[in-house]
Scaffold this active site. Structure first.
Site: not given
Ligand SMILES: Cc1cc2nc3c(=O)[nH]c(=O)nc-3n(C[C@H](O)[C@H](O)[C@H](O)COP(=O)(O)OP(=O)(O)OC[C@H]3O[C@@H](n4cnc5c(N)ncnc54)[C@H](O)[C@@H]3O)c2cc1C
Length: 407
Positions: A74, A203, A295, A299, A387
């Site tokens: 985009h 948006y 969200p 980010k 962005y």
């Molecule tokens: C509705 C929505 C829209 C979003 N849109 C965007 C977007 O457009 N762009 C963007 O950049 N971000 C967006 N985000 C945010 C993004 O989804 C998260 O920031 C991202 O998932 C972070 O990644 P992570 O690996 O840090 O954590 P997570 O994705 O939460 O991964 C953590 C992992 O650890 C595992 N885990 C948890 N506890 C344990 C445990 N005790 N032992 C072992 N494993 C465990 C979980 O199962 C998971 O697989 C959005 C979030 C939401 C909810």
């Protein structure tokens, strides 16, 4: 069963999987321990907007084939208020950068495939995961897998286990400072079998609240509505969701989302959260384990990617040169970028949502903010550069990757 590794990674979300692959590319051993099933991790519907730097990183790491093939690039986005859409040209304002819409579940699927090909360990459905001896030189991850108890001794643990994981709560009380803000609203999000009626995100600030038009593919639309934070999804029939979406989004020129079958719906509360420092002893927190953004600014996943790039750089310096300098700077380096993303996400959220306690003055100020944003090249440039993503703090070359830009 007792094992040893250089870096034990808790969590196979974007942060853990990206880190595991960066370490692999630098010849550093890791074991990833995830408590959910492979299917659950892949099917979880969350982020969709990838910054230019995240896409470049995936290409540079050799895991960009999927995003190249199915990602939707985009070059602009729309801000809609008072019934009118205003386009901001991201690419023109940032010297050629863009965002790419590619579902987080696809990112995770690609990274799990890459991990599997490396034949390095990745345990799904690990039970009773816990971390211990964090301030020793050999911290420990304990878990149970397929009926067997495991003890994994590591040089370092990367806490990539998201907001509800075990790593952050295992840090002694008082060692972390928490900065937090809850918002008086949440997002009701849906996936619908409907061809996107706009090629770019829209948006919307409407007098009834925020709405966001997005997409996942040429056949699937992703839409969000501002709702109260404790709203139950049971209160919303599919018809009620479409009625409200169309009411908020339809513009005076007749633009409106296409309606289709809703295949997934859920409500997510919104918060801003930072735990600092992002390190305790030899445990390093990355991604949502250390910080959450609302969200609106898209980010969260992108910050997870920039954190683990810095962490990989630090671990490479340690293993190649015995230098702890980068490890010592890890938290400060990450937090500078994290706080800028926090500020941007807070600003996008407060400018585009209606607060239950806002006054008529506040609403007029929001409209003036958006009017200024969409009419001032300086304001549009500021939004565009944030962005598409502020520069990463670490060069790809410093972790053995070639700088890479694919459009
Ligand atoms: C509705 C929505 C829209 C979003 N849109 C965007 C977007 O457009 N762009 C963007 O950049 N971000 C967006 N985000 C945010 C993004 O989804 C998260 O920031 C991202 O998932 C972070 O990644 P992570 O690996 O840090 O954590 P997570 O994705 O939460 O991964 C953590 C992992 O650890 C595992 N885990 C948890 N506890 C344990 C445990 N005790 N032992 C072992 N494993 C465990 C979980 O199962 C998971 O697989 C959005 C979030 C939401 C909810």
């Amino acid at each position: 069963m007792t094992q040893r590794t250089q870096v034990g990674i808790v969590g196979a979300g974007p942060a853990g999987l990206l880190l595991g692959h960066l370490l692999h590319l630098n010849g550093i051993d890791s074991v990833i321990v995830e408590d959910r099933s492979r299917e659950h991790v892949i099917d979880r519907v969350r982020a969709g907007v990838l910054e230019q730097g995240t896409v470049d990183l995936m290409h540079a790491m050799g895991v960009g084939a999927g995003v190249q093939e199915a990602g939707l690039r985009h070059e602009g986005l729309y801000i809609s208020f008072l019934g009118q859409r205003h386009r901001i040209n991201l690419t023109e304002l940032t010297g050629g950068k863009a965002i790419t819409v590619y579902g987080q579940n696809e990112v995770v699927r690609d990274l799990i495939e890459a991990r599997t090909e490396t034949r390095r360990p990745l345990y799904f459905e690990a039970e009773h995961v816990g971390v211990d001896d964090l301030d020793s030189s050999q911290p420990l991850i304990r878990f149970r897998h397929e009926g067997m108890d495991h003890e994994l001794r590591c040089d370092f643990i990367a806490g990539c286990d998201g907001f509800h994981g075990v790593c952050r709560p295992s840090i002694p009380a008082g060692a972390l400072t928490v900065y937090e803000r809850e918002y008086p609203f949440g997002w009701l999000g849906i996936l619908a079998d409907a061809a996107p009626s706009s090629e770019e995100l829209v948006y919307t600030l409407h007098e009834r609240g925020f709405a966001l038009f997005s997409m996942r593919s040429p056949k699937v639309t992703r839409l969000y509505l501002q709702v109260p934070p404790s709203e139950s999804i049971e209160n919303w029939s599919d018809q009620a969701i479409w009625d409200e979406l169309l009411r908020r989004m339809t513009t005076r020129d007749g633009w409106t989302p296409n309606v289709g079958r809703i295949t997934q719906k859920s409500v997510t509360p919104m918060r801003s959260f930072v735990a600092a420092p992002m390190r305790y002893g030899n445990l390093f927190l990355a991604g949502d384990a250390a910080h959450i953004v609302p969200p609106t600014g898209a980010k969260g996943l992108n910050l997870a990617a920039s954190d683990v790039l810095v962490l990989a750089r630090a671990l490479k310096a340690f293993y190649e040169r015995g230098s702890s300098d980068w490890l010592n700077e890890y938290s400060d380096r990450c937090l500078r970028r994290v706080w800028k993303a926090q500020r941007f996400s807070w600003w996008m959220t407060s400018t585009l949502h209606r607060s239950p306690d806002e006054t008529a003055f506040d609403h007029q100020r929001q409209i003036a903010d958006l009017d200024y944003l969409t009419s001032s090249p300086a304001a549009m440039t500021s939004l565009a550069e944030q962005y598409v993503g502020l520069p990463m703090d670490v060069s790809f070359e410093s972790v053995g990757l070639n700088e890479c830009r694919r459009n």
